[in-house]
Design a protein around this motif. Structure first.
Motif, PDB file in Angstrom:
ATOM      1  N   GLY A   9       0.792  -1.219   0.000  1.00 26.56           N
ATOM      2  CA  GLY A   9       0.000   0.000   0.000  1.00 26.56           C
ATOM      3  C   GLY A   9       0.827   1.272   0.000  1.00 26.56           C
ATOM      4  N   LYS A  10       2.135   1.152  -0.154  1.00 27.39           N
ATOM      5  CA  LYS A  10       3.016   2.321  -0.161  1.00 27.39           C
ATOM      6  C   LYS A  10       3.878   2.288  -1.423  1.00 27.39           C
ATOM      7  CE  LYS A  10       3.416   2.303   4.845  1.00 27.39           C
ATOM      8  NZ  LYS A  10       2.798   1.014   5.159  1.00 27.39           N
ATOM      9  N   GLN A  11       4.450   3.438  -1.758  1.00 24.89           N
ATOM     10  CA  GLN A  11       5.344   3.526  -2.906  1.00 24.89           C
ATOM     11  C   GLN A  11       6.749   3.851  -2.417  1.00 24.89           C
ATOM     12  OE1 GLN A  11       3.729   6.399  -5.610  1.00 24.89           O
ATOM     13  NE2 GLN A  11       1.778   5.308  -5.793  1.00 24.89           N
ATOM     14  N   TYR A  12       7.736   3.229  -3.037  1.00 23.63           N
ATOM     15  CA  TYR A  12       9.129   3.415  -2.648  1.00 23.63           C
ATOM     16  C   TYR A  12       9.964   3.729  -3.877  1.00 23.63           C
ATOM     17  CZ  TYR A  12       7.662   0.946   1.590  1.00 23.63           C
ATOM     18  OH  TYR A  12       7.012   0.574   2.729  1.00 23.63           O
ATOM     19  N   ARG A  13      10.910   4.659  -3.721  1.00 23.11           N
ATOM     20  CA  ARG A  13      11.887   4.965  -4.770  1.00 23.11           C
ATOM     21  C   ARG A  13      13.135   4.149  -4.439  1.00 23.11           C
ATOM     22  NH1 ARG A  13      16.375   8.281  -5.516  1.00 23.11           N
ATOM     23  NH2 ARG A  13      16.520   9.283  -7.547  1.00 23.11           N
ATOM     24  N   VAL A  14      13.506   3.224  -5.318  1.00 19.08           N
ATOM     25  CA  VAL A  14      14.617   2.308  -5.044  1.00 19.08           C
ATOM     26  C   VAL A  14      15.651   2.377  -6.160  1.00 19.08           C
ATOM     27  CG1 VAL A  14      13.196   0.729  -3.702  1.00 19.08           C
ATOM     28  CG2 VAL A  14      13.448   0.353  -6.137  1.00 19.08           C
ATOM     29  N   ALA A  15      16.880   2.116  -5.796  1.00 21.23           N
ATOM     30  CA  ALA A  15      17.987   2.029  -6.732  1.00 21.23           C
ATOM     31  C   ALA A  15      18.782   0.768  -6.394  1.00 21.23           C
ATOM     32  CB  ALA A  15      18.879   3.263  -6.612  1.00 21.23           C
ATOM     33  N   PRO A  16      19.511   0.202  -7.342  1.00 27.93           N
ATOM     34  CA  PRO A  16      20.318  -0.983  -7.047  1.00 27.93           C
ATOM     35  C   PRO A  16      21.309  -0.705  -5.914  1.00 27.93           C
ATOM     36  CG  PRO A  16      20.170  -0.664  -9.399  1.00 27.93           C
ATOM     37  CD  PRO A  16      19.568   0.547  -8.769  1.00 27.93           C
ATOM     38  N   GLY A  17      21.328  -1.607  -4.928  1.00 34.73           N
ATOM     39  CA  GLY A  17      22.215  -1.444  -3.781  1.00 34.73           C
ATOM     40  C   GLY A  17      21.532  -0.859  -2.556  1.00 34.73           C
ATOM     41  N   ASP A  18      20.312  -0.312  -2.697  1.00 34.49           N
ATOM     42  CA  ASP A  18      19.586   0.264  -1.557  1.00 34.49           C
ATOM     43  C   ASP A  18      19.055  -0.829  -0.646  1.00 34.49           C
ATOM     44  OD1 ASP A  18      19.998   2.722  -2.627  1.00 34.49           O
ATOM     45  OD2 ASP A  18      17.909   3.100  -3.179  1.00 34.49           O
ATOM     46  N   THR A  19      18.943  -0.521   0.641  1.00 38.06           N
ATOM     47  CA  THR A  19      18.238  -1.383   1.584  1.00 38.06           C
ATOM     48  C   THR A  19      17.085  -0.580   2.155  1.00 38.06           C
ATOM     49  OG1 THR A  19      19.650  -0.743   3.435  1.00 38.06           O
ATOM     50  CG2 THR A  19      20.304  -2.693   2.218  1.00 38.06           C
ATOM     51  N   LEU A  20      15.935  -1.246   2.312  1.00 47.27           N
ATOM     52  CA  LEU A  20      14.780  -0.561   2.863  1.00 47.27           C
ATOM     53  C   LEU A  20      13.922  -1.544   3.643  1.00 47.27           C
ATOM     54  CD1 LEU A  20      11.921  -0.116   0.409  1.00 47.27           C
ATOM     55  CD2 LEU A  20      14.085  -0.823  -0.502  1.00 47.27           C
ATOM     56  N   LYS A  21      13.099  -0.998   4.525  1.00 47.60           N
ATOM     57  CA  LYS A  21      12.184  -1.803   5.339  1.00 47.60           C
ATOM     58  C   LYS A  21      10.789  -1.662   4.763  1.00 47.60           C
ATOM     59  CE  LYS A  21      14.840  -1.302   9.560  1.00 47.60           C
ATOM     60  NZ  LYS A  21      14.884  -0.796  10.933  1.00 47.60           N
ATOM     61  N   ILE A  22      10.200  -2.807   4.402  1.00 46.32           N
ATOM     62  CA  ILE A  22       8.850  -2.818   3.858  1.00 46.32           C
ATOM     63  C   ILE A  22       7.966  -3.656   4.766  1.00 46.32           C
ATOM     64  CG2 ILE A  22       9.633  -2.526   1.485  1.00 46.32           C
ATOM     65  CD1 ILE A  22       9.165  -5.529   1.080  1.00 46.32           C
ATOM     66  N   GLU A  23       6.654  -3.564   4.572  1.00 49.37           N
ATOM     67  CA  GLU A  23       5.747  -4.380   5.356  1.00 49.37           C
ATOM     68  C   GLU A  23       5.965  -5.854   5.016  1.00 49.37           C
ATOM     69  OE1 GLU A  23       1.702  -3.207   5.394  1.00 49.37           O
ATOM     70  OE2 GLU A  23       2.174  -1.132   5.874  1.00 49.37           O
ATOM     71  N   THR A  24       5.643  -6.722   5.954  1.00 53.80           N
ATOM     72  CA  THR A  24       5.882  -8.144   5.784  1.00 53.80           C
ATOM     73  C   THR A  24       5.196  -8.671   4.531  1.00 53.80           C
ATOM     74  OG1 THR A  24       6.019  -8.420   8.168  1.00 53.80           O
ATOM     75  CG2 THR A  24       5.646 -10.396   6.884  1.00 53.80           C
ATOM     76  N   THR A  25       5.962  -9.336   3.674  1.00 54.86           N
ATOM     77  CA  THR A  25       5.431  -9.943   2.450  1.00 54.86           C
ATOM     78  C   THR A  25       5.974 -11.357   2.325  1.00 54.86           C
ATOM     79  OG1 THR A  25       7.265  -9.074   1.152  1.00 54.86           O
ATOM     80  CG2 THR A  25       5.270  -7.759   1.194  1.00 54.86           C
TER      81      THR A  25
END
Length: 110
Positions: A9-25
């Motif tokens: 339900g959210k949008q994320y801007r990502v690039a190769p090498g990034d780490t991010l926390k997302i909701e459990t999937t």
């Protein structure tokens, strides 16, 4: 090089090498594939026009729970108070590769 993906339900801007926390999937063998890609930019200020078959590949770094959030309901003059806590589960992922129109963009190794 970056992409905009939608998950949880959210949008994320990502690039190769990034780490991010997302909701459990759901993930299998520590790999996640995001097929809901909204935009891809290969160079500054220019976006890919055709996004058919675009996907972002990521690997799971870890899982956990976020900080506690306190929810407090209060109605004055009615002697009504209610407190509830919540901790959201998350999955930490590392973006490995962005695939669009047969082109592959990977993280640079240092």
């Amino acid at each position: 090089m970056y992409a905009v993906i939608r998950t949880g339900g959210k949008q994320y801007r990502v690039a190769p090498g990034d780490t991010l926390k997302i909701e459990t999937t759901e993930h299998n063998d520590g790999a996640i594939e995001f097929a809901d890609v909204l935009a891809v930019s290969a160079e500054e200020g220019k976006f890919e026009q055709e996004l058919g078959g675009a996907k972002v590949l990521a690997s799971v770094v870890g899982e956990g729970r976020g900080d506690k959030i306190l929810v407090f309901h209060f109605k004055r003059k009615k002697q009504y108070k209610k407190m509830q806590g919540h901790r959201q589960n998350f999955v930490e992922v590392k973006i490995n590769e962005i695939l669009v129109n047969g082109k592959s963009f990977k993280a640079e190794s240092k």
